[in-house]
Design an enzyme around this catalytic site. Structure first.
Site, PDB file in Angstrom:
ATOM      1  N   HIS A  68       0.829  -1.211   0.000  1.00 49.44           N
ATOM      2  CA  HIS A  68       0.000   0.000   0.000  1.00 49.44           C
ATOM      3  C   HIS A  68       0.861   1.258   0.000  1.00 49.44           C
ATOM      4  CE1 HIS A  68       0.213   1.303   4.315  1.00 49.44           C
ATOM      5  NE2 HIS A  68       0.357   0.026   4.571  1.00 49.44           N
ATOM      6  N   ASP A 178       5.841   2.846   6.166  1.00 50.31           N
ATOM      7  CA  ASP A 178       4.670   1.973   6.199  1.00 50.31           C
ATOM      8  C   ASP A 178       3.662   2.546   5.216  1.00 50.31           C
ATOM      9  OD1 ASP A 178       2.438   0.424   6.774  1.00 50.31           O
ATOM     10  OD2 ASP A 178       2.194   1.196   8.820  1.00 50.31           O
ATOM     11  N   GLU A 210      -5.294   1.433   2.549  1.00 47.75           N
ATOM     12  CA  GLU A 210      -5.044   0.343   3.500  1.00 47.75           C
ATOM     13  C   GLU A 210      -5.195   0.820   4.928  1.00 47.75           C
ATOM     14  OE1 GLU A 210      -2.516  -2.320   6.100  1.00 47.75           O
ATOM     15  OE2 GLU A 210      -2.479  -0.158   5.791  1.00 47.75           O
ATOM     16  N   GLU A 211      -4.746   2.053   5.193  1.00 47.89           N
ATOM     17  CA  GLU A 211      -4.736   2.562   6.561  1.00 47.89           C
ATOM     18  C   GLU A 211      -6.136   2.844   7.107  1.00 47.89           C
ATOM     19  OE1 GLU A 211      -2.314   2.417   8.381  1.00 47.89           O
ATOM     20  OE2 GLU A 211      -0.448   2.672   7.238  1.00 47.89           O
ATOM     21  N   ASP A 233       4.325  -5.883   3.364  1.00 45.45           N
ATOM     22  CA  ASP A 233       4.042  -4.815   4.330  1.00 45.45           C
ATOM     23  C   ASP A 233       5.203  -4.719   5.312  1.00 45.45           C
ATOM     24  OD1 ASP A 233       2.629  -2.865   5.959  1.00 45.45           O
ATOM     25  OD2 ASP A 233       0.763  -3.706   5.193  1.00 45.45           O
ATOM     26  N   HIS A 317       4.083   4.223  12.487  1.00 40.35           N
ATOM     27  CA  HIS A 317       3.101   5.319  12.527  1.00 40.35           C
ATOM     28  C   HIS A 317       3.646   6.545  13.252  1.00 40.35           C
ATOM     29  CE1 HIS A 317      -0.864   3.156  11.311  1.00 40.35           C
ATOM     30  NE2 HIS A 317       0.167   2.795  10.570  1.00 40.35           N
TER      31      HIS A 317
END
Length: 353
Positions: A68, A178, A210-211, A233, A317
């Site tokens: 992603h 990410d 995706e998030e 990922d 994150h």
């Protein structure tokens, strides 16, 4: 283009979930010469196709690699009289890392700003004991409400601003690793495949959203209908204060997911491929498969044989997510060798779970 240059360009793009167009354009340009066709699907997934060497009109197997390209970010919810911009999050963000962050507000034109909050000097006693809530923060771009009129509106997005940092020994820190590190794996894979022969058509999909719910992988898989789907990922890397059983070490190769979402025969083939090629790898037990594109791939249509390959990453994150470039390169090499070794007997066997 080298991997480092490709990632540096990709990581400076802004693309929160649902607004990934700039990232998609950078991927198309960075992959140029490595694919035969590309298209954007209605949701925004970027699908790059590298054709295999099938015979005549005989259908070629399809392998889907998904990583992603969206990132976590913010949406403006209110413009205060003093010019402060209240915001909510897009994707999962720990509010404790937000004060003092530099951001870009994507209004009529991009505006640099910072996330501000009440300084500790003027907090009351109870406030000083607690982490600052997102609701008590604001984005300051240095303009009054009147000056912001016509420039920023409720519903505009904002992203963290951070230049990638090359650390010692091929370690890299940046925002949005990410999962643009995963897109880097796809880049490396196609570079490797350009020097190999392979039967299967390879669909490299930079997925969206995706998030906020693994939406792109579901839609992309439904469209492609692959014989094999592999999500790429990130997973949690070793760091001080975190138990070993919750992490995998950095610079020791890709982490191969193993759990209910992973087809055991694909997992076994990935392990054998890594061992035969001398590529270091790790095992990442994944009893809860809902957090990556692997879930979306596995659950599409009648069900797709799926695997998960992860890059160890620290500080997930945040604006300083960290990976080792060697892990990205090893993962790309592993996937290329896995694809080049696929044959019809193996693919037929996947139907007998």
């Amino acid at each position: 283009m080298q991997l480092e240059e490709f990632l540096n360009n990709l990581l400076t793009q802004s693309g929160v979930s649902g607004y990934e167009n700039n990232v998609a354009s950078a991927v198309v340009e960075g992959f140029r010469g490595l694919y035969d066709e590309f298209r954007l699907d209605p949701l925004g997934n970027l699908i790059l196709l590298k054709k295999g060497e099938g015979r005549g009109d005989e259908p070629r197997p399809r392998v889907m690699l998904a990583a992603h390209m969206d990132e976590i970010g913010f949406v403006i919810t209110k413009v205060e009289d003093e010019g402060g911009l209240r915001f909510s999050n897009i994707g999962g963000i720990d509010p404790r890392v937000l004060p003092g962050q530099e951001v870009i507000v994507h209004g009529k034109r991009d505006l640099m700003g910072v996330i501000g909050s009440k300084p500790p000097h003027i907090q009351d006693h109870d406030e000083a004991k607690k982490a600052m809530k997102r609701e008590d923060m604001f984005i300051d771009v240095g303009l009054t409400r009147a000056e912001l009129e016509g420039l920023v509106s409720v519903g505009d997005t904002a992203t963290i601003y951070r230049e990638p940092i090359i650390l010692k020994d091929e370690f890299l820190a940046a925002k949005a690793l990410d999962d643009r590190a995963g897109v880097g794996v796809l880049f490396t894979c196609l570079e490797e495949l350009s020097r190999m022969r392979h039967l299967a058509d390879v669909y490299c999909v930079s997925t969206v959203q995706e998030e906020v719910g693994i939406r792109g992988a579901i839609v992309g898989t439904y469209s492609i209908v692959p014989d094999v789907g592999i999500a790429v990922d990130v997973c949690h890397a070793d760091m001080p204060g975190v138990p070993e059983y919750d992490t995998v070490p950095m610079d020791k190769g890709p982490a191969l997911g193993f759990g209910p979402h992973v087809h055991p025969r694909i997992y076994e083939r990935l392990v054998k491929t890594a061992e035969d090629a001398g590529i270091p790898y790790q095992v990442d037990p994944s009893p809860y498969p809902g957090g990556t594109d692997a879930w979306g791939i596995q659950m599409a249509r009648e069900g797709i044989p799926t695997a998960l390959v992860s890059i160890p990453l620290r500080y997930m994150h945040t604006s300083v997510e960290m990976v080792c470039l060697r892990d990205i390169k090893r993962s790309g090499r592993l996937l290329a060798r896995f694809i080049s070794g696929l044959d019809k007997d193996f693919l037929e066997g996947l139907k007998c779970f």
